[in-house]
Motif scaffolding. Sequence first.
Motif, PDB file in Angstrom:
ATOM      1  N   THR A   1      -7.299  -0.419  -1.044  1.00  0.00           N
ATOM      2  CA  THR A   1      -7.612   0.327   0.178  1.00  0.00           C
ATOM      3  C   THR A   1      -7.754   1.819  -0.080  1.00  0.00           C
ATOM      4  O   THR A   1      -8.161   2.544   0.793  1.00  0.00           O
ATOM      5  CB  THR A   1      -6.514   0.100   1.228  1.00  0.00           C
ATOM      6  OG1 THR A   1      -5.266   0.560   0.706  1.00  0.00           O
ATOM      7  CG2 THR A   1      -6.422  -1.357   1.617  1.00  0.00           C
ATOM      8  N   LYS A   2      -7.388   2.269  -1.291  1.00  0.00           N
ATOM      9  CA  LYS A   2      -7.441   3.693  -1.604  1.00  0.00           C
ATOM     10  C   LYS A   2      -8.747   3.994  -2.339  1.00  0.00           C
ATOM     11  O   LYS A   2      -9.018   3.387  -3.368  1.00  0.00           O
ATOM     12  CB  LYS A   2      -6.240   4.063  -2.466  1.00  0.00           C
ATOM     13  CG  LYS A   2      -6.072   5.537  -2.694  1.00  0.00           C
ATOM     14  CD  LYS A   2      -4.814   5.804  -3.489  1.00  0.00           C
ATOM     15  CE  LYS A   2      -4.604   7.272  -3.734  1.00  0.00           C
ATOM     16  NZ  LYS A   2      -3.403   7.500  -4.540  1.00  0.00           N
TER      17      LYS A   2
ATOM     18  N   PRO B   1      -3.612   3.302  -7.882  1.00  0.00           N
ATOM     19  CA  PRO B   1      -4.763   2.841  -7.087  1.00  0.00           C
ATOM     20  C   PRO B   1      -4.475   1.540  -6.361  1.00  0.00           C
ATOM     21  O   PRO B   1      -3.737   0.679  -6.856  1.00  0.00           O
ATOM     22  CB  PRO B   1      -5.864   2.648  -8.129  1.00  0.00           C
ATOM     23  CG  PRO B   1      -5.133   2.436  -9.423  1.00  0.00           C
ATOM     24  CD  PRO B   1      -3.847   3.212  -9.306  1.00  0.00           C
ATOM     25  N   THR B   2      -5.042   1.411  -5.191  1.00  0.00           N
ATOM     26  CA  THR B   2      -4.976   0.177  -4.416  1.00  0.00           C
ATOM     27  C   THR B   2      -6.386  -0.181  -3.999  1.00  0.00           C
ATOM     28  O   THR B   2      -7.309   0.605  -4.135  1.00  0.00           O
ATOM     29  CB  THR B   2      -4.108   0.315  -3.148  1.00  0.00           C
ATOM     30  OG1 THR B   2      -4.755   1.249  -2.281  1.00  0.00           O
ATOM     31  CG2 THR B   2      -2.706   0.798  -3.463  1.00  0.00           C
TER      32      THR B   2
ATOM     33  N   ASN C   1       0.819   3.986  -2.956  1.00  0.00           N
ATOM     34  CA  ASN C   1       0.521   5.390  -2.640  1.00  0.00           C
ATOM     35  C   ASN C   1       1.666   6.294  -3.066  1.00  0.00           C
ATOM     36  O   ASN C   1       1.440   7.389  -3.584  1.00  0.00           O
ATOM     37  CB  ASN C   1       0.217   5.561  -1.153  1.00  0.00           C
ATOM     38  CG  ASN C   1      -1.124   4.974  -0.766  1.00  0.00           C
ATOM     39  OD1 ASN C   1      -2.027   4.871  -1.585  1.00  0.00           O
ATOM     40  ND2 ASN C   1      -1.252   4.575   0.485  1.00  0.00           N
ATOM     41  N   GLU C   2       2.898   5.861  -2.844  1.00  0.00           N
ATOM     42  CA  GLU C   2       4.064   6.656  -3.227  1.00  0.00           C
ATOM     43  C   GLU C   2       4.095   6.889  -4.736  1.00  0.00           C
ATOM     44  O   GLU C   2       4.483   7.945  -5.211  1.00  0.00           O
ATOM     45  CB  GLU C   2       5.346   5.945  -2.775  1.00  0.00           C
ATOM     46  CG  GLU C   2       6.609   6.754  -3.008  1.00  0.00           C
ATOM     47  CD  GLU C   2       7.837   6.055  -2.440  1.00  0.00           C
ATOM     48  OE1 GLU C   2       8.799   5.892  -3.199  1.00  0.00           O
ATOM     49  OE2 GLU C   2       7.819   5.695  -1.258  1.00  0.00           O
TER      50      GLU C   2
ATOM     51  N   ASP D   1       1.431   6.922  -6.525  1.00  0.00           N
ATOM     52  CA  ASP D   1       0.105   7.467  -6.831  1.00  0.00           C
ATOM     53  C   ASP D   1      -0.684   6.525  -7.739  1.00  0.00           C
ATOM     54  O   ASP D   1      -1.304   6.944  -8.716  1.00  0.00           O
ATOM     55  CB  ASP D   1       0.209   8.870  -7.452  1.00  0.00           C
ATOM     56  CG  ASP D   1      -1.108   9.619  -7.366  1.00  0.00           C
ATOM     57  OD1 ASP D   1      -1.889   9.337  -6.439  1.00  0.00           O
ATOM     58  OD2 ASP D   1      -1.372  10.445  -8.247  1.00  0.00           O
TER      59      ASP D   1
ATOM     60  N   GLU E   1       0.824  -1.205   0.000  1.00  0.00           N
ATOM     61  CA  GLU E   1       0.000   0.000   0.000  1.00  0.00           C
ATOM     62  C   GLU E   1       0.862   1.261   0.000  1.00  0.00           C
ATOM     63  O   GLU E   1       0.557   2.219  -0.708  1.00  0.00           O
ATOM     64  CB  GLU E   1      -0.949  -0.002   1.214  1.00  0.00           C
ATOM     65  CG  GLU E   1      -2.078  -1.004   1.124  1.00  0.00           C
ATOM     66  CD  GLU E   1      -1.646  -2.427   1.469  1.00  0.00           C
ATOM     67  OE1 GLU E   1      -0.560  -2.622   2.063  1.00  0.00           O
ATOM     68  OE2 GLU E   1      -2.417  -3.342   1.137  1.00  0.00           O
ATOM     69  N   GLU E   2       1.930   1.255   0.792  1.00  0.00           N
ATOM     70  CA  GLU E   2       2.821   2.420   0.826  1.00  0.00           C
ATOM     71  C   GLU E   2       3.471   2.653  -0.531  1.00  0.00           C
ATOM     72  O   GLU E   2       3.567   3.795  -0.995  1.00  0.00           O
ATOM     73  CB  GLU E   2       3.896   2.238   1.898  1.00  0.00           C
ATOM     74  CG  GLU E   2       3.361   2.271   3.318  1.00  0.00           C
ATOM     75  CD  GLU E   2       4.390   1.807   4.342  1.00  0.00           C
ATOM     76  OE1 GLU E   2       4.335   2.298   5.468  1.00  0.00           O
ATOM     77  OE2 GLU E   2       5.238   0.945   4.010  1.00  0.00           O
TER      78      GLU E   2
END
Length: 84
Positions: free
Chosen positions: A82-83, A79-80, A74-75, A77, A70-71
């Motif tokens: 959880t996002k 999609p996951t 997110n880094e 940018d 996930e990190e």
Amino acid sequence: MAVNKDEILKIYEQLPETAQQSAYDYLQYLSTKHTQLNWDKIANLAPDEVPLSEEEQRQLNSDSGFLSWEEAMNELDLPTDTKP
């Protein structure tokens, strides 16, 4: 589904040498995937004879630490699940 062993060998022999190691590693993985391994058993396994690549060695010696999926997503940018 039964697979002819000679066909597997034929495909393997058609691979470039650089891909043959990956094929071998994957077959080893498949052969052990159904075996219940725990961390104690894994710690007692004999190390493989393939040396770490320069990139693997660099990562091993890095002080950057662990980055979760996930990190990392997110880094970058990306999609996951959880996002939102």
